[in-house]
Design a protein around this motif. Structure first.
Motif, PDB file in Angstrom:
ATOM      1  N   VAL A 104      65.689   6.841 -59.107  1.00 35.90           N
ATOM      2  CA  VAL A 104      66.932   6.521 -58.414  1.00 35.90           C
ATOM      3  C   VAL A 104      67.815   5.732 -59.374  1.00 35.90           C
ATOM      4  CG1 VAL A 104      67.979   5.419 -56.397  1.00 35.90           C
ATOM      5  CG2 VAL A 104      65.689   6.426 -56.216  1.00 35.90           C
ATOM      6  N   SER A 105      69.082   6.146 -59.485  1.00 36.88           N
ATOM      7  CA  SER A 105      70.042   5.497 -60.379  1.00 36.88           C
ATOM      8  C   SER A 105      70.972   4.589 -59.601  1.00 36.88           C
ATOM      9  CB  SER A 105      70.887   6.558 -61.099  1.00 36.88           C
ATOM     10  OG  SER A 105      70.086   7.356 -61.915  1.00 36.88           O
ATOM     11  N   PHE A 106      71.289   3.452 -60.196  1.00 37.11           N
ATOM     12  CA  PHE A 106      72.211   2.492 -59.619  1.00 37.11           C
ATOM     13  C   PHE A 106      73.309   2.236 -60.658  1.00 37.11           C
ATOM     14  CE2 PHE A 106      68.096   2.004 -57.697  1.00 37.11           C
ATOM     15  CZ  PHE A 106      68.372   1.904 -56.345  1.00 37.11           C
ATOM     16  N   GLU A 107      74.234   3.190 -60.744  1.00 39.28           N
ATOM     17  CA  GLU A 107      75.275   3.191 -61.774  1.00 39.28           C
ATOM     18  C   GLU A 107      76.175   1.970 -61.659  1.00 39.28           C
ATOM     19  OE1 GLU A 107      78.682   6.170 -63.578  1.00 39.28           O
ATOM     20  OE2 GLU A 107      77.656   6.738 -61.766  1.00 39.28           O
ATOM     21  N   PRO A 108      76.475   1.328 -62.755  1.00 38.54           N
ATOM     22  CA  PRO A 108      76.091   1.569 -64.138  1.00 38.54           C
ATOM     23  C   PRO A 108      75.005   0.610 -64.625  1.00 38.54           C
ATOM     24  CG  PRO A 108      77.950   0.094 -64.160  1.00 38.54           C
ATOM     25  CD  PRO A 108      77.584   0.342 -62.692  1.00 38.54           C
ATOM     26  N   ALA A 109      74.266   0.006 -63.695  1.00 38.18           N
ATOM     27  CA  ALA A 109      73.414  -1.121 -64.072  1.00 38.18           C
ATOM     28  C   ALA A 109      71.944  -0.796 -64.331  1.00 38.18           C
ATOM     29  CB  ALA A 109      73.507  -2.217 -63.025  1.00 38.18           C
ATOM     30  N   TRP A 110      71.328   0.070 -63.503  1.00 40.62           N
ATOM     31  CA  TRP A 110      69.910   0.310 -63.738  1.00 40.62           C
ATOM     32  C   TRP A 110      69.427   1.615 -63.138  1.00 40.62           C
ATOM     33  CZ3 TRP A 110      71.039  -3.526 -60.011  1.00 40.62           C
ATOM     34  CH2 TRP A 110      70.511  -3.332 -58.743  1.00 40.62           C
ATOM     35  N   VAL A 111      68.250   2.031 -63.614  1.00 45.34           N
ATOM     36  CA  VAL A 111      67.550   3.209 -63.109  1.00 45.34           C
ATOM     37  C   VAL A 111      66.134   2.781 -62.770  1.00 45.34           C
ATOM     38  CG1 VAL A 111      66.739   5.544 -63.624  1.00 45.34           C
ATOM     39  CG2 VAL A 111      68.920   4.744 -64.579  1.00 45.34           C
ATOM     40  N   ASP A 112      65.675   3.140 -61.567  1.00 46.38           N
ATOM     41  CA  ASP A 112      64.296   2.860 -61.151  1.00 46.38           C
ATOM     42  C   ASP A 112      63.463   4.125 -61.227  1.00 46.38           C
ATOM     43  OD1 ASP A 112      64.586   0.174 -60.589  1.00 46.38           O
ATOM     44  OD2 ASP A 112      64.806   0.448 -58.431  1.00 46.38           O
ATOM     45  N   PHE A 113      62.268   3.987 -61.804  1.00 44.56           N
ATOM     46  CA  PHE A 113      61.279   5.059 -61.873  1.00 44.56           C
ATOM     47  C   PHE A 113      60.083   4.572 -61.059  1.00 44.56           C
ATOM     48  CE2 PHE A 113      63.861   5.040 -65.642  1.00 44.56           C
ATOM     49  CZ  PHE A 113      64.110   6.371 -65.934  1.00 44.56           C
ATOM     50  N   ARG A 114      59.851   5.185 -59.900  1.00 46.63           N
ATOM     51  CA  ARG A 114      58.786   4.733 -59.000  1.00 46.63           C
ATOM     52  C   ARG A 114      57.674   5.780 -58.962  1.00 46.63           C
ATOM     53  NH1 ARG A 114      63.522   3.767 -54.843  1.00 46.63           N
ATOM     54  NH2 ARG A 114      64.429   1.916 -55.797  1.00 46.63           N
ATOM     55  N   GLN A 115      56.483   5.341 -59.300  1.00 53.38           N
ATOM     56  CA  GLN A 115      55.339   6.247 -59.335  1.00 53.38           C
ATOM     57  C   GLN A 115      54.546   6.153 -58.035  1.00 53.38           C
ATOM     58  OE1 GLN A 115      53.227   5.380 -62.987  1.00 53.38           O
ATOM     59  NE2 GLN A 115      54.990   5.925 -64.243  1.00 53.38           N
ATOM     60  N   GLU A 116      53.768   7.188 -57.774  1.00 49.70           N
ATOM     61  CA  GLU A 116      53.025   7.269 -56.514  1.00 49.70           C
ATOM     62  C   GLU A 116      52.044   6.122 -56.314  1.00 49.70           C
ATOM     63  OE1 GLU A 116      52.757  11.862 -55.222  1.00 49.70           O
ATOM     64  OE2 GLU A 116      51.631  11.372 -57.054  1.00 49.70           O
ATOM     65  N   ASP A 117      51.509   5.552 -57.402  1.00 52.75           N
ATOM     66  CA  ASP A 117      50.539   4.463 -57.258  1.00 52.75           C
ATOM     67  C   ASP A 117      51.194   3.094 -57.111  1.00 52.75           C
ATOM     68  OD1 ASP A 117      51.430   3.797 -59.798  1.00 52.75           O
ATOM     69  OD2 ASP A 117      49.447   3.879 -60.740  1.00 52.75           O
ATOM     70  N   GLY A 118      52.525   3.059 -57.017  1.00 59.67           N
ATOM     71  CA  GLY A 118      53.232   1.798 -56.864  1.00 59.67           C
ATOM     72  C   GLY A 118      53.782   1.243 -58.164  1.00 59.67           C
ATOM     73  N   THR A 119      53.394   1.817 -59.300  1.00 59.24           N
ATOM     74  CA  THR A 119      53.956   1.394 -60.572  1.00 59.24           C
ATOM     75  C   THR A 119      55.461   1.641 -60.541  1.00 59.24           C
ATOM     76  OG1 THR A 119      51.930   1.799 -61.828  1.00 59.24           O
ATOM     77  CG2 THR A 119      53.999   1.911 -63.049  1.00 59.24           C
ATOM     78  N   THR A 120      56.235   0.665 -61.024  1.00 56.21           N
ATOM     79  CA  THR A 120      57.690   0.797 -61.069  1.00 56.21           C
ATOM     80  C   THR A 120      58.179   0.396 -62.450  1.00 56.21           C
ATOM     81  OG1 THR A 120      57.877   0.294 -58.715  1.00 56.21           O
ATOM     82  CG2 THR A 120      59.867   0.034 -60.044  1.00 56.21           C
ATOM     83  N   ILE A 121      59.089   1.183 -62.979  1.00 54.54           N
ATOM     84  CA  ILE A 121      59.740   0.887 -64.252  1.00 54.54           C
ATOM     85  C   ILE A 121      61.233   0.856 -63.976  1.00 54.54           C
ATOM     86  CG2 ILE A 121      60.147   1.659 -66.621  1.00 54.54           C
ATOM     87  CD1 ILE A 121      57.290   3.313 -65.476  1.00 54.54           C
ATOM     88  N   ARG A 122      61.900  -0.173 -64.447  1.00 55.59           N
ATOM     89  CA  ARG A 122      63.350  -0.301 -64.261  1.00 55.59           C
ATOM     90  C   ARG A 122      63.997  -0.397 -65.634  1.00 55.59           C
ATOM     91  NH1 ARG A 122      65.577  -4.209 -59.759  1.00 55.59           N
ATOM     92  NH2 ARG A 122      65.082  -2.333 -58.588  1.00 55.59           N
ATOM     93  N   ASN A 123      64.987   0.451 -65.880  1.00 54.13           N
ATOM     94  CA  ASN A 123      65.785   0.413 -67.111  1.00 54.13           C
ATOM     95  C   ASN A 123      67.117  -0.224 -66.753  1.00 54.13           C
ATOM     96  OD1 ASN A 123      64.890   3.676 -68.574  1.00 54.13           O
ATOM     97  ND2 ASN A 123      63.605   1.997 -67.941  1.00 54.13           N
ATOM     98  N   VAL A 124      67.409  -1.375 -67.356  1.00 56.82           N
ATOM     99  CA  VAL A 124      68.589  -2.155 -67.004  1.00 56.82           C
ATOM    100  C   VAL A 124      69.534  -2.242 -68.197  1.00 56.82           C
ATOM    101  CG1 VAL A 124      69.419  -4.409 -66.210  1.00 56.82           C
ATOM    102  CG2 VAL A 124      67.190  -3.559 -65.433  1.00 56.82           C
ATOM    103  N   VAL A 125      70.822  -2.039 -67.940  1.00 54.63           N
ATOM    104  CA  VAL A 125      71.873  -2.229 -68.935  1.00 54.63           C
ATOM    105  C   VAL A 125      72.659  -3.453 -68.486  1.00 54.63           C
ATOM    106  CG1 VAL A 125      73.909  -1.237 -70.040  1.00 54.63           C
ATOM    107  CG2 VAL A 125      72.010   0.248 -69.348  1.00 54.63           C
ATOM    108  N   SER A 126      72.778  -4.440 -69.395  1.00 55.93           N
ATOM    109  CA  SER A 126      73.447  -5.673 -68.979  1.00 55.93           C
ATOM    110  C   SER A 126      74.303  -6.252 -70.096  1.00 55.93           C
ATOM    111  CB  SER A 126      72.420  -6.721 -68.535  1.00 55.93           C
ATOM    112  OG  SER A 126      71.549  -7.041 -69.601  1.00 55.93           O
ATOM    113  N   ASP A 127      75.325  -6.990 -69.674  1.00 49.79           N
ATOM    114  CA  ASP A 127      76.182  -7.716 -70.605  1.00 49.79           C
ATOM    115  C   ASP A 127      75.495  -9.004 -71.015  1.00 49.79           C
ATOM    116  OD1 ASP A 127      78.442  -6.032 -70.639  1.00 49.79           O
ATOM    117  OD2 ASP A 127      79.140  -6.865 -68.734  1.00 49.79           O
ATOM    118  N   GLY A 128      75.771  -9.425 -72.250  1.00 52.40           N
ATOM    119  CA  GLY A 128      75.406 -10.762 -72.695  1.00 52.40           C
ATOM    120  C   GLY A 128      76.540 -11.712 -72.369  1.00 52.40           C
ATOM    121  N   PRO A 129      76.434 -12.961 -72.787  1.00 48.20           N
ATOM    122  CA  PRO A 129      77.424 -13.975 -72.420  1.00 48.20           C
ATOM    123  C   PRO A 129      78.869 -13.640 -72.792  1.00 48.20           C
ATOM    124  CG  PRO A 129      75.507 -14.997 -73.410  1.00 48.20           C
ATOM    125  CD  PRO A 129      75.332 -13.515 -73.556  1.00 48.20           C
ATOM    126  N   SER A 130      79.077 -12.958 -73.927  1.00 54.58           N
ATOM    127  CA  SER A 130      80.453 -12.690 -74.350  1.00 54.58           C
ATOM    128  C   SER A 130      81.109 -11.561 -73.562  1.00 54.58           C
ATOM    129  CB  SER A 130      80.499 -12.346 -75.842  1.00 54.58           C
ATOM    130  OG  SER A 130      80.012 -11.024 -76.059  1.00 54.58           O
TER     131      SER A 130
END
Length: 161
Positions: free
Chosen positions: A78-104
Protein backbone atom coordinates in the motif's frame (compact mmCIF):
# COMPACT_ATOMS: atom_id res chain seq x y z
CA UNK A 1 7.67 -16.01 16.88
CA UNK A 2 9.87 -13.21 18.13
CA UNK A 3 9.80 -9.68 16.68
CA UNK A 4 12.94 -7.94 15.47
CA UNK A 5 12.77 -4.22 14.73
CA UNK A 6 15.35 -2.50 12.51
CA UNK A 7 15.61 0.77 10.61
CA UNK A 8 18.21 2.23 8.29
CA UNK A 9 18.36 5.76 6.86
CA UNK A 10 20.51 7.12 4.05
CA UNK A 11 20.77 10.54 2.47
CA UNK A 12 19.31 10.42 -1.05
CA UNK A 13 21.41 13.29 -2.39
CA UNK A 14 24.77 13.29 -0.62
CA UNK A 15 27.35 15.86 -1.61
CA UNK A 16 28.43 15.32 -5.21
CA UNK A 17 25.51 13.05 -6.16
CA UNK A 18 24.30 13.67 -9.68
CA UNK A 19 21.64 14.12 -10.69
CA UNK A 20 20.03 15.46 -7.53
CA UNK A 21 16.85 13.42 -7.12
CA UNK A 22 13.48 15.02 -6.40
CA UNK A 23 10.64 13.58 -4.33
CA UNK A 24 8.54 12.89 -7.49
CA UNK A 25 11.46 10.96 -9.01
CA UNK A 26 12.02 8.95 -5.84
CA UNK A 27 8.29 8.26 -5.65
CA UNK A 28 8.27 6.98 -9.25
CA UNK A 29 11.17 4.74 -8.32
CA UNK A 30 9.35 3.32 -5.31
CA UNK A 31 6.28 2.65 -7.45
CA UNK A 32 8.46 0.74 -9.92
CA UNK A 33 10.10 -1.10 -7.00
CA UNK A 34 6.68 -2.39 -5.97
CA UNK A 35 6.33 -4.16 -9.31
CA UNK A 36 9.99 -4.95 -10.16
CA UNK A 37 11.64 -5.38 -6.76
CA UNK A 38 14.48 -7.47 -8.20
CA UNK A 39 15.76 -4.37 -10.05
CA UNK A 40 16.27 -2.56 -6.75
CA UNK A 41 17.19 -5.16 -4.14
CA UNK A 42 19.68 -7.74 -5.37
CA UNK A 43 18.70 -10.41 -2.83
CA UNK A 44 15.24 -10.50 -4.44
CA UNK A 45 15.32 -13.08 -7.20
CA UNK A 46 11.84 -12.44 -8.60
CA UNK A 47 8.72 -10.37 -8.04
CA UNK A 48 5.35 -11.36 -9.48
CA UNK A 49 2.36 -9.02 -9.22
CA UNK A 50 -0.67 -11.16 -8.42
CA UNK A 51 -3.28 -8.39 -8.45
CA UNK A 52 -3.66 -4.64 -8.36
CA UNK A 53 -6.84 -2.87 -7.33
CA UNK A 54 -7.58 0.56 -5.85
CA UNK A 55 -3.90 1.27 -5.23
CA UNK A 56 -3.27 -2.01 -3.40
CA UNK A 57 -0.80 -4.43 -4.98
CA UNK A 58 -0.62 -8.09 -4.06
CA UNK A 59 2.70 -9.62 -5.02
CA UNK A 60 4.89 -12.66 -4.48
CA UNK A 61 8.63 -12.20 -3.98
CA UNK A 62 11.28 -14.87 -3.97
CA UNK A 63 14.61 -14.24 -2.23
CA UNK A 64 17.97 -15.67 -3.21
CA UNK A 65 18.67 -18.80 -1.19
CA UNK A 66 20.10 -17.99 2.22
CA UNK A 67 20.28 -14.23 1.66
CA UNK A 68 16.79 -13.05 2.54
CA UNK A 69 14.89 -13.13 5.78
CA UNK A 70 13.03 -16.15 4.35
CA UNK A 71 12.78 -17.98 1.02
CA UNK A 72 9.70 -16.16 -0.28
CA UNK A 73 6.81 -13.97 0.80
CA UNK A 74 3.37 -12.97 -0.35
CA UNK A 75 2.93 -9.25 0.27
CA UNK A 76 0.20 -6.67 0.26
CA UNK A 77 1.68 -3.33 -0.77
CA UNK A 78 0.00 0.00 0.00
CA UNK A 79 1.38 3.41 -1.03
CA UNK A 80 0.93 6.62 0.91
CA UNK A 81 2.06 9.22 -1.64
CA UNK A 82 4.50 10.91 -1.36
CA UNK A 83 5.74 9.76 2.04
CA UNK A 84 5.88 5.98 2.34
CA UNK A 85 5.10 2.51 1.03
CA UNK A 86 4.11 -0.40 3.29
CA UNK A 87 4.93 -4.00 2.39
CA UNK A 88 2.89 -6.34 4.62
CA UNK A 89 3.63 -10.05 4.61
CA UNK A 90 1.25 -12.83 5.60
CA UNK A 91 3.24 -13.68 8.76
CA UNK A 92 2.92 -10.12 10.07
CA UNK A 93 6.34 -8.94 8.90
CA UNK A 94 6.09 -5.32 7.74
CA UNK A 95 8.58 -3.24 5.79
CA UNK A 96 8.05 0.50 5.34
CA UNK A 97 9.98 2.60 2.81
CA UNK A 98 9.88 6.24 3.90
CA UNK A 99 10.95 9.37 2.00
CA UNK A 100 11.50 12.34 4.29
CA UNK A 101 12.91 15.84 4.39
CA UNK A 102 15.82 16.74 6.62
CA UNK A 103 15.91 19.97 8.63
CA UNK A 104 16.69 22.25 5.68
CA UNK A 105 13.86 20.97 3.49
CA UNK A 106 16.18 21.17 0.47
CA UNK A 107 16.68 18.31 -2.04
CA UNK A 108 20.22 17.81 -0.69
CA UNK A 109 18.64 17.01 2.69
CA UNK A 110 16.23 14.33 1.43
CA UNK A 111 16.41 10.93 3.17
CA UNK A 112 15.17 7.39 2.63
CA UNK A 113 14.50 5.14 5.59
CA UNK A 114 13.52 1.50 5.51
CA UNK A 115 11.81 0.29 8.67
CA UNK A 116 11.57 -3.44 9.29
CA UNK A 117 9.37 -5.39 11.67
CA UNK A 118 10.40 -9.00 11.22
CA UNK A 119 8.59 -11.91 12.82
CA UNK A 120 11.34 -14.44 13.30
CA UNK A 121 11.05 -17.93 14.67
CA UNK A 122 12.32 -18.35 18.22
CA UNK A 123 16.05 -18.93 17.89
CA UNK A 124 18.86 -19.58 20.34
CA UNK A 125 20.59 -16.32 21.27
CA UNK A 126 23.70 -16.87 19.12
CA UNK A 127 21.57 -17.68 16.03
CA UNK A 128 19.32 -14.69 16.67
CA UNK A 129 22.34 -12.38 16.93
CA UNK A 130 23.73 -13.76 13.67
CA UNK A 131 20.34 -13.33 11.97
CA UNK A 132 20.05 -9.77 13.30
CA UNK A 133 23.52 -8.92 11.95
CA UNK A 134 22.57 -10.39 8.55
CA UNK A 135 19.30 -8.43 8.46
CA UNK A 136 21.01 -5.16 9.45
CA UNK A 137 23.37 -5.59 6.51
CA UNK A 138 20.45 -6.39 4.24
CA UNK A 139 18.61 -3.25 5.41
CA UNK A 140 21.60 -1.01 4.63
CA UNK A 141 22.10 -2.65 1.24
CA UNK A 142 18.39 -2.38 0.38
CA UNK A 143 18.22 1.37 1.07
CA UNK A 144 21.46 2.24 -0.65
CA UNK A 145 20.90 0.05 -3.70
CA UNK A 146 17.37 1.44 -4.13
CA UNK A 147 18.70 5.01 -4.19
CA UNK A 148 21.46 4.02 -6.63
CA UNK A 149 19.00 2.29 -8.97
CA UNK A 150 16.53 5.21 -8.87
CA UNK A 151 19.37 7.59 -9.81
CA UNK A 152 20.43 5.26 -12.68
CA UNK A 153 16.82 5.15 -13.91
CA UNK A 154 16.60 8.95 -13.92
CA UNK A 155 19.85 9.13 -15.91
CA UNK A 156 18.74 6.53 -18.50
CA UNK A 157 15.22 7.95 -18.80
CA UNK A 158 13.20 5.13 -17.22
CA UNK A 159 12.14 7.66 -14.58
CA UNK A 160 11.15 11.10 -15.85
CA UNK A 161 11.68 14.42 -14.11
Amino acid sequence: MAPLYLAYTSRINPSGASPVLTVPQVWQGLQRKIRFAQEFVKIIESCDVLSEKDGVVERFVKFQAGLGPKDSAKETVVSFEPAWVDFRQEDGTTIRNVVSDGPSGQPEDLHMTYIFEFNLPDLPEAEREAKEKQLKGMAKMAVESSITVIREMVVDGRIQS
